[in-house]
Scaffold this active site. Structure first.
Site, short mmCIF file in Angstrom:
data_model
loop_
_atom_site.label_atom_id
_atom_site.label_comp_id
_atom_site.label_asym_id
_atom_site.label_seq_id
_atom_site.Cartn_x
_atom_site.Cartn_y
_atom_site.Cartn_z
N LYS A 170 48.76 47.68 22.46
CA LYS A 170 49.05 48.33 23.74
C LYS A 170 50.39 47.91 24.32
O LYS A 170 50.66 48.11 25.51
CB LYS A 170 47.92 48.03 24.72
CG LYS A 170 46.58 48.62 24.26
CD LYS A 170 45.47 48.33 25.25
CE LYS A 170 44.17 48.94 24.74
NZ LYS A 170 43.04 48.66 25.66
N ARG A 242 42.03 29.37 26.38
CA ARG A 242 42.41 30.61 27.09
C ARG A 242 41.70 30.65 28.45
O ARG A 242 42.32 30.97 29.47
CB ARG A 242 42.02 31.82 26.23
CG ARG A 242 42.30 33.19 26.85
CD ARG A 242 42.12 34.26 25.77
NE ARG A 242 41.95 35.59 26.29
CZ ARG A 242 42.95 36.40 26.64
NH1 ARG A 242 44.19 35.99 26.56
NH2 ARG A 242 42.69 37.63 27.07
N HIS A 265 44.33 41.64 29.77
CA HIS A 265 43.04 42.30 30.00
C HIS A 265 43.27 43.75 30.41
O HIS A 265 43.99 44.01 31.37
CB HIS A 265 42.27 41.59 31.11
CG HIS A 265 41.66 40.29 30.70
ND1 HIS A 265 41.37 39.28 31.60
CD2 HIS A 265 41.28 39.83 29.49
CE1 HIS A 265 40.83 38.25 30.96
NE2 HIS A 265 40.77 38.56 29.68
N TYR A 274 36.63 34.78 36.34
CA TYR A 274 37.14 33.45 36.68
C TYR A 274 37.03 33.17 38.18
O TYR A 274 36.91 32.03 38.58
CB TYR A 274 38.59 33.31 36.20
CG TYR A 274 38.73 33.49 34.71
CD1 TYR A 274 38.19 32.54 33.83
CD2 TYR A 274 39.33 34.61 34.16
CE1 TYR A 274 38.28 32.70 32.45
CE2 TYR A 274 39.43 34.79 32.79
CZ TYR A 274 38.89 33.84 31.95
OH TYR A 274 38.97 34.01 30.59
#
Length: 296
Positions: A170, A242, A265, A274
């Site tokens: 992407k 990560r 993401h 998170y």
């Protein structure tokens, strides 16, 4: 069965939307599924929904995790899309199978002290340790995935500017690298990499001791071994670094949107987990430390 596997491999290779990691997972899962069908004497084209359900039950009996079972079912669905594409099936027998929703598990993270302990383990006076130190520093510095780390080429780093270019399907993400990680990677490239590269190394940034590009499995073992040496008792995988990267940025004031961009993401809901983890942590600290909360 082998012919199906080979043809499915070709099919996935031509589906450009699939990453190399996804293809690898689909192929591994499908090979296991085909072996299961062979063991019960059923051809892939004779499968119906009850047989797929029995396969799912079989995975449960093997104590496979809900995540693993869900991924296996996705692989089987993809395999039957391939058979429909070839005209060998007119429906997907795996399409109607529903799995119970598993409770979403919050990610494991390391504390700042545990990160420092882990980063201190490699022996940078020898090639392997110098390489390992560079990998661990770079993973924690940028929060990239283990698969992205091992696919890095030397050209993907601008050490003078302190930037990593993470290339994916992407696009390219530009991620800053903190100074001590720049030093660790520079030390590996200019002092030790030349001692372990071989004819097959090409432009690979991180290579194994045989000169080939390091694998995900190889890196996973490296992380586990250093965690053991550091005396860290948490269950650690490369993805733990990560998660720790994201959590520590959030704790120190980074926005969820900026963390999403750095981590790559596609959906911000993946990053918002998170926030939940941080909220849980703050609540636990409150309950442990507030004198009135402790009395309760």
């Amino acid at each position: 069965m082998n012919s199906y596997y080979a043809l499915f491999n070709d099919y996935l290779t031509n589906q450009k939307a699939n990453s190399a990691n996804t293809r690898e997972s689909y192929l591994r899962d499908t090979l296991y599924y085909l072996e299961y069908l062979s063991s019960i004497g059923v051809a892939p084209t004779d499968v119906d929904e009850p047989i797929i359900q029995k396969y799912v039950d079989h995975l449960h009996q093997l104590n496979r995790s809900p995540t693993t079972i869900s991924r296996n079912l996705a692989s089987v669905r993809c395999f039957y899309k391939f058979l429909i594409f070839r005209g060998e099936m007119d429906h997907n027998p795996a399409k109607g199978i529903k799995l119970e929703k598993a409770e979403k598990k919050l990610p494991q993270v390391l504390s700042g002290e545990e990160i420092e302990l882990l980063l201190a383990q490699p022996d940078v006076t020898e090639p392997k340790g110098c390489r390992d130190k560079a990998m661990l520093e770079l993973l924690y510095a940028t929060g990239i995935r283990a698969s992205e780390l091992i696919n890095l080429n030397i050209k993907d780093l601008n050490l003078r500017s302190g930037v990593l270019y993470c290339r994916g399907s992407k696009g390219v993400r530009s991620i800053p690298i903190y100074p001590s990680a720049v030093v660790a990677v520079s030390d590996y490239i200019y002092r030790m990499r030349g001692l372990i590269i071989g004819p097959e190394s090409g432009n690979a940034l991180f290579v194994n001791l045989n000169g080939g590009r390091l694998t995900r499995q190889g890196f996973w073992k490296i992380v586990k071994s250093y965690a053991t040496e550091a005396g860290i008792t948490k269950e650690i995988t490369p993805h733990t670094l990560r998660h720790s990267f994201a959590m520590h940025l959030l704790e120190n004031g980074a926005s969820v949107k900026d963390i999403q961009t750095m981590m790559g993401h596609a959906d911000i809901s993946s990053t918002q987990v998170y926030v939940q983890l941080l909220d849980n942590h703050v609540k636990q600290v409150y309950n442990d430390c507030h004198p009135k909360a402790k009395l309760g």
